[in-house]
Design a protein around this motif. Structure first.
Motif, PDB file in Angstrom:
ATOM      1  N   LEU A   1     -47.858  19.144 -23.171  1.00 37.53           N
ATOM      2  CA  LEU A   1     -47.153  18.070 -22.482  1.00 37.53           C
ATOM      3  C   LEU A   1     -48.231  17.096 -22.018  1.00 37.53           C
ATOM      4  O   LEU A   1     -48.925  17.332 -21.040  1.00 37.53           O
ATOM      5  CB  LEU A   1     -46.363  18.622 -21.290  1.00 37.53           C
ATOM      6  CG  LEU A   1     -45.387  17.621 -20.697  1.00 37.53           C
ATOM      7  CD1 LEU A   1     -44.201  17.415 -21.642  1.00 37.53           C
ATOM      8  CD2 LEU A   1     -44.881  18.092 -19.344  1.00 37.53           C
ATOM      9  N   ALA A   2     -48.407  16.020 -22.788  1.00 30.74           N
ATOM     10  CA  ALA A   2     -49.552  15.127 -22.610  1.00 30.74           C
ATOM     11  C   ALA A   2     -49.045  13.747 -22.193  1.00 30.74           C
ATOM     12  O   ALA A   2     -48.278  13.129 -22.931  1.00 30.74           O
ATOM     13  CB  ALA A   2     -50.327  15.037 -23.918  1.00 30.74           C
ATOM     14  N   ILE A   3     -49.462  13.287 -21.018  1.00 31.72           N
ATOM     15  CA  ILE A   3     -48.872  12.070 -20.458  1.00 31.72           C
ATOM     16  C   ILE A   3     -49.969  11.084 -20.043  1.00 31.72           C
ATOM     17  O   ILE A   3     -50.997  11.485 -19.487  1.00 31.72           O
ATOM     18  CB  ILE A   3     -47.984  12.424 -19.234  1.00 31.72           C
ATOM     19  CG1 ILE A   3     -46.900  13.424 -19.660  1.00 31.72           C
ATOM     20  CG2 ILE A   3     -47.337  11.187 -18.636  1.00 31.72           C
ATOM     21  CD1 ILE A   3     -45.894  13.792 -18.588  1.00 31.72           C
ATOM     22  N   GLY A   4     -49.752   9.814 -20.302  1.00 31.01           N
ATOM     23  CA  GLY A   4     -50.677   8.773 -19.866  1.00 31.01           C
ATOM     24  C   GLY A   4     -50.272   8.267 -18.491  1.00 31.01           C
ATOM     25  O   GLY A   4     -49.083   8.164 -18.180  1.00 31.01           O
ATOM     26  N   ALA A   5     -51.264   7.933 -17.666  1.00 31.19           N
ATOM     27  CA  ALA A   5     -50.958   7.511 -16.302  1.00 31.19           C
ATOM     28  C   ALA A   5     -51.969   6.473 -15.850  1.00 31.19           C
ATOM     29  O   ALA A   5     -53.004   6.272 -16.487  1.00 31.19           O
ATOM     30  CB  ALA A   5     -50.990   8.714 -15.365  1.00 31.19           C
ATOM     31  N   GLY A   6     -51.688   5.846 -14.724  1.00 33.95           N
ATOM     32  CA  GLY A   6     -52.626   4.906 -14.133  1.00 33.95           C
ATOM     33  C   GLY A   6     -53.775   5.657 -13.475  1.00 33.95           C
ATOM     34  O   GLY A   6     -53.692   6.863 -13.207  1.00 33.95           O
ATOM     35  N   GLY A   7     -54.864   4.935 -13.228  1.00 32.52           N
ATOM     36  CA  GLY A   7     -56.087   5.561 -12.734  1.00 32.52           C
ATOM     37  C   GLY A   7     -55.934   6.294 -11.419  1.00 32.52           C
ATOM     38  O   GLY A   7     -56.494   7.374 -11.221  1.00 32.52           O
ATOM     39  N   LEU A   8     -55.169   5.731 -10.484  1.00 34.98           N
ATOM     40  CA  LEU A   8     -55.047   6.382  -9.184  1.00 34.98           C
ATOM     41  C   LEU A   8     -54.314   7.713  -9.295  1.00 34.98           C
ATOM     42  O   LEU A   8     -54.672   8.681  -8.620  1.00 34.98           O
ATOM     43  CB  LEU A   8     -54.339   5.458  -8.193  1.00 34.98           C
ATOM     44  CG  LEU A   8     -55.288   4.519  -7.441  1.00 34.98           C
ATOM     45  CD1 LEU A   8     -54.515   3.414  -6.748  1.00 34.98           C
ATOM     46  CD2 LEU A   8     -56.138   5.274  -6.426  1.00 34.98           C
ATOM     47  N   ASP A   9     -53.299   7.770 -10.156  1.00 36.26           N
ATOM     48  CA  ASP A   9     -52.602   9.044 -10.356  1.00 36.26           C
ATOM     49  C   ASP A   9     -53.560  10.074 -10.947  1.00 36.26           C
ATOM     50  O   ASP A   9     -53.503  11.255 -10.615  1.00 36.26           O
ATOM     51  CB  ASP A   9     -51.405   8.848 -11.295  1.00 36.26           C
ATOM     52  CG  ASP A   9     -50.235   8.165 -10.584  1.00 36.26           C
ATOM     53  OD1 ASP A   9     -50.057   8.398  -9.376  1.00 36.26           O
ATOM     54  OD2 ASP A   9     -49.511   7.395 -11.234  1.00 36.26           O
ATOM     55  N   VAL A  10     -54.446   9.601 -11.814  1.00 34.76           N
ATOM     56  CA  VAL A  10     -55.403  10.517 -12.423  1.00 34.76           C
ATOM     57  C   VAL A  10     -56.444  10.964 -11.387  1.00 34.76           C
ATOM     58  O   VAL A  10     -56.832  12.139 -11.345  1.00 34.76           O
ATOM     59  CB  VAL A  10     -56.069   9.859 -13.655  1.00 34.76           C
ATOM     60  CG1 VAL A  10     -57.214  10.704 -14.186  1.00 34.76           C
ATOM     61  CG2 VAL A  10     -55.024   9.628 -14.741  1.00 34.76           C
ATOM     62  N   ALA A  11     -56.867  10.043 -10.521  1.00 33.01           N
ATOM     63  CA  ALA A  11     -57.838  10.416  -9.479  1.00 33.01           C
ATOM     64  C   ALA A  11     -57.259  11.512  -8.586  1.00 33.01           C
ATOM     65  O   ALA A  11     -57.954  12.478  -8.226  1.00 33.01           O
ATOM     66  CB  ALA A  11     -58.203   9.184  -8.644  1.00 33.01           C
ATOM     67  N   VAL A  12     -55.984  11.394  -8.252  1.00 34.13           N
ATOM     68  CA  VAL A  12     -55.332  12.419  -7.421  1.00 34.13           C
ATOM     69  C   VAL A  12     -55.322  13.758  -8.168  1.00 34.13           C
ATOM     70  O   VAL A  12     -55.615  14.813  -7.593  1.00 34.13           O
ATOM     71  CB  VAL A  12     -53.892  11.956  -7.049  1.00 34.13           C
ATOM     72  CG1 VAL A  12     -53.087  13.088  -6.443  1.00 34.13           C
ATOM     73  CG2 VAL A  12     -53.951  10.764  -6.096  1.00 34.13           C
ATOM     74  N   ALA A  13     -55.017  13.716  -9.476  1.00 34.43           N
ATOM     75  CA  ALA A  13     -54.995  14.957 -10.266  1.00 34.43           C
ATOM     76  C   ALA A  13     -56.386  15.583 -10.357  1.00 34.43           C
ATOM     77  O   ALA A  13     -56.534  16.806 -10.316  1.00 34.43           O
ATOM     78  CB  ALA A  13     -54.446  14.675 -11.664  1.00 34.43           C
ATOM     79  N   LEU A  14     -57.421  14.739 -10.452  1.00 34.08           N
ATOM     80  CA  LEU A  14     -58.794  15.275 -10.496  1.00 34.08           C
ATOM     81  C   LEU A  14     -59.076  16.077  -9.223  1.00 34.08           C
ATOM     82  O   LEU A  14     -59.767  17.097  -9.250  1.00 34.08           O
ATOM     83  CB  LEU A  14     -59.820  14.141 -10.599  1.00 34.08           C
ATOM     84  CG  LEU A  14     -59.952  13.421 -11.931  1.00 34.08           C
ATOM     85  CD1 LEU A  14     -60.939  12.257 -11.811  1.00 34.08           C
ATOM     86  CD2 LEU A  14     -60.385  14.375 -13.042  1.00 34.08           C
ATOM     87  N   GLY A  15     -58.526  15.601  -8.114  1.00 34.67           N
ATOM     88  CA  GLY A  15     -58.728  16.290  -6.842  1.00 34.67           C
ATOM     89  C   GLY A  15     -57.810  17.490  -6.657  1.00 34.67           C
ATOM     90  O   GLY A  15     -57.827  18.122  -5.600  1.00 34.67           O
TER      91      GLY A  15
END
Ligand code: MIC
Ligand code: SF4
Length: 639
Positions: free
Chosen positions: A131-145
């Protein structure tokens, strides 16, 4: 309830919400991918939020979009990315190692896992049952954390494949056919799950093309089961032990179904301007082209490269054509060298470029003004190739190869027998371009890296002019263009903001600066295409506080919220017609209406008339938007 594969993957990763159509779900993220253009801001945001180590088990940072170091600004970003990846726990993929999606599929895809990426074509790994989804940078930053990724539960549509592709017809024609039928809006709020008796005939590379370019349908993502085809793909890459099956229940329930007979499809071409302006090749055949290209994350596979070589072998690229190939990964390029494909391509007069996005993002090989370019790529939004008024046609790699020989768009079926595409028994395990993190070193910030701005809390009242009135299908390429001159500023918001809407209206930036505050008005599917945050943060920096449109593309709407810009939709599309550029709009109770979840009233001061707009927010989105975006929200101690 008999479950679709999509539902199984959502349920096995669910940490918040219910998977009910239209409700917000929060999922754990197993893997994250970041790119050079859209990865710098998320890493800076990750730091600004105070994180010191990534949480998801697999994070990979790719340098793939902008690798021509014409000056040090771009190398500054790459140095920052490499040192941040090393320190915070991300694998680093060096420039030239390949396009993120292709390399990720080859090297890291694991059926059944979730993948979040900063790039809109992240769904490519759906070809391996992820399940592979593209997102904006801030959503990705939150996921990194370690935070979940939240999105609105889409409708799950089964795409039922029957038949088999005929000679000279490719997976690219399958996705172009879907674009022809459904348009770039057709997948909005949906996930396509592929199934049916036609499925086993599609190789992994063909599934990749289809899953990847589902982004142009504005799908949330596309998903294929993990089956024997997936197993043999991973085995050929030496990763057979990482294969696991992933399939829907028999008779699973879906929200909708589309049927597609693979055997009924012919070669197709998308005319300049939009990937859904699709016509049968017969209608475009004979059009002269000066430039032909094969590559990008849609057509950079071994399968593409080897079918092109099969067409070109022993023949010659037409004297008026520049024919460029971009192999999707270093591994493919190395295998092409070992298996002799490179020699055949060079002998035919093709240019083989490094394994990058290259001209897909308007970097290098910009067509001459007034000429036509034919590309086995995925996007042909106006100006994306790097020149205003460009004319870019999209097609399959076979149509591209046939046309490169003749200098005009050519139906490949006129060439006789199709090339015999052979898969090498094994791909070379080239991992020379991947660097594992060791947690060491210092993060180096060069002079091109500027601090991340903060959004402002939504004001009680907004009174501002309409700085632009736009039509339907505005893409993020229109808002913040691609191209080498602009992409170097992805980590420098004040500088990139200067390029907003530059091909659409070169006076926009000056008008925005003069007025201090502004509103943008648009039509359907505003913000389609790239996930680039620059298209939200650039206008925000220039004072845009609300965007009123008929409908939004998912990622761009999330980006606006994440930067504190209010995304409003017209309740009555007729209200759009009555607005003119420079009208002053008055939103007397903006904040109160957002807090209460009621309609937002807008008064047009020129005409004196009022109309209503809506902003349907989940509780999470509401908090973030009102605070002025995720960073402002976090800084306010409400993370
Ligand atoms: C694109 O294809 O438009 C890009 C360039 O890959 C973008 C990312 C970016 O803008 O950097 C995308 O698709 O998200
Ligand atoms: Fe790169 Fe083009 Fe794919 Fe975007 S669409 S990731 S620019 S190859």
């Amino acid at each position: 309830m008999r479950r679709s594969l999509t539902r199984k993957l959502i349920e096995s990763h669910l940490v918040a919400g219910k998977p009910v159509l239209g409700e917000e779900v929060g999922l754990t993220v197993d893997q994250v991918l970041l790119t050079d253009t859209n990865g710098t801001l998320p890493w800076l945001q990750f730091e600004a939020m105070g994180f010191t180590r990534v949480v998801p088990p697999r994070v990979v940072t790719y340098i793939d979009h902008n690798v021509y170091q014409v000056d040090s600004r771009n190398s500054d970003d790459h140095r920052y990315l490499q040192t941040a990846a090393r320190k915070y726990g991300s694998v680093f993929s060096k420039p030239g190692n390949g396009i993120c999606h292709q390399v990720h599929m080859e090297t890291f895809s694991i059926p059944g896992q979730t993948l979040l990426g900063t790039d809109s074509h992240t769904p490519l790994c759906g070809a391996a049952g992820m399940l592979a989804i593209g997102a904006g940078g801030l959503d990705v930053a939150v996921a990194l954390g370690g935070g979940p990724y939240s999105f609105t539960m889409p409708a799950v549509v089964r795409v039922w494949l029957t038949g088999q592709l005929r000679p000279w017809v490719t997976a690219k024609d399958v996705i172009l056919e879907l674009l022809r039928r459904l348009s770039v809006r057709g997948g909005s709020g949906k996930i396509f799950e592929y199934a049916g008796p036609g499925l086993p005939s599609l190789l992994a590379a063909q599934r990749m093309t289809i899953a990847n370019m589902g982004a142009e349908l504005t799908l949330t993502t596309s998903l294929f089961p993990s089956d024997d085809v997936t197993h043999s793909f991973l085995t050929r890459l030496g990763r057979g032990d990482e294969w696991r099956p992933a399939a829907p229940d028999e008779d699973a329930e879906y929200d909708d179904q589309i049927e597609l007979d693979l055997g009924a499809i012919g070669p197709l071409v998308a005319l300049p301007g939009s990937p859904d302006r699709v016509v049968p090749i017969e209608e475009a055949a004979g059009t002269p082209v000066e430039q032909v290209m094969v590559g990008s994350c849609t057509n950079g596979s071994w399968h593409d490269m080897s079918s092109v070589t099969g067409v070109l072998r022993g023949r010659r690229v037409h004297s008026s054509v520049s024919f460029v190939l971009f192999p999707g990964s270093h591994r493919i390029l190395e295998t092409m060298a070992r298996e002799g494909l490179l020699a055949d391509l060079l002998a035919a007069g093709a240019i083989v470029s490094e394994s990058t996005c290259g001209s897909c993002a308007g970097i290098g090989h910009v067509p001459a003004a007034g000429t036509r370019s034919l590309r086995a790529f995925n996007r042909n939004f106006p100006g994306r190739s790097g020149v205003k008024g460009d004319e870019v046609y999209l097609c399959s790699s076979l149509v591209a190869a046939a046309s490169a020989l003749t200098g005009v768009i050519t139906d490949p079926r006129t060439l006789g027998a199709p090339p015999d595409v052979k898969l090498p028994p094994r791909f070379v395990p080239s991992e020379a371009g991947l660097v594992a993190p060791d947690g060491g070193g210092d993060v180096v910030r060069g002079p091109n890296i500027k601090p991340v701005p903060l959004g402002e809390p939504v004001a009680n009242t907004l009174d501002a002019p309409v700085l632009l009135k736009l039509g339907d299908k505005v893409s993020t390429d229109d808002i913040s263009p691609a191209g080498a001159a602009v992409l170097v500023f992805r980590s420098n918001v004040p500088a990139i903001a200067e390029h907003c809407f530059k091909y659409v209206d070169p006076e926009f930036v000056a008008r925005a600066k003069a007025s201090g505050r502004g509103i943008i008005v648009g039509g359907e599917i505003y913000g389609q295409g790239s996930s680039r945050e620059a298209a939200a943060v650039g206008p925000m920096h220039l004072g845009i506080r609300a965007v009123i449109v008929k409908s939004f593309a998912r990622i761009h709407r999330a980006n606006l919220i994440n930067w504190g810009v209010v995304p409003l939709t017209f309740d009555d599309p007729a209200a759009y017609d009555a607005i003119e550029r420079d009208d002053r709009l008055h939103l007397p109770d903006l904040r109160a209406a957002l807090v209460a979840g009621t309609r937002v009233e807008v008064v047009n001061r020129r005409t004196g008339t009022a109309f209503t707009t809506s902003c349907l927010l989940t509780p999470r989105e509401r908090e973030i938007l009102l605070a002025g975006g995720i960073l402002a929200h976090t800084k306010g101690g409400r993370a």
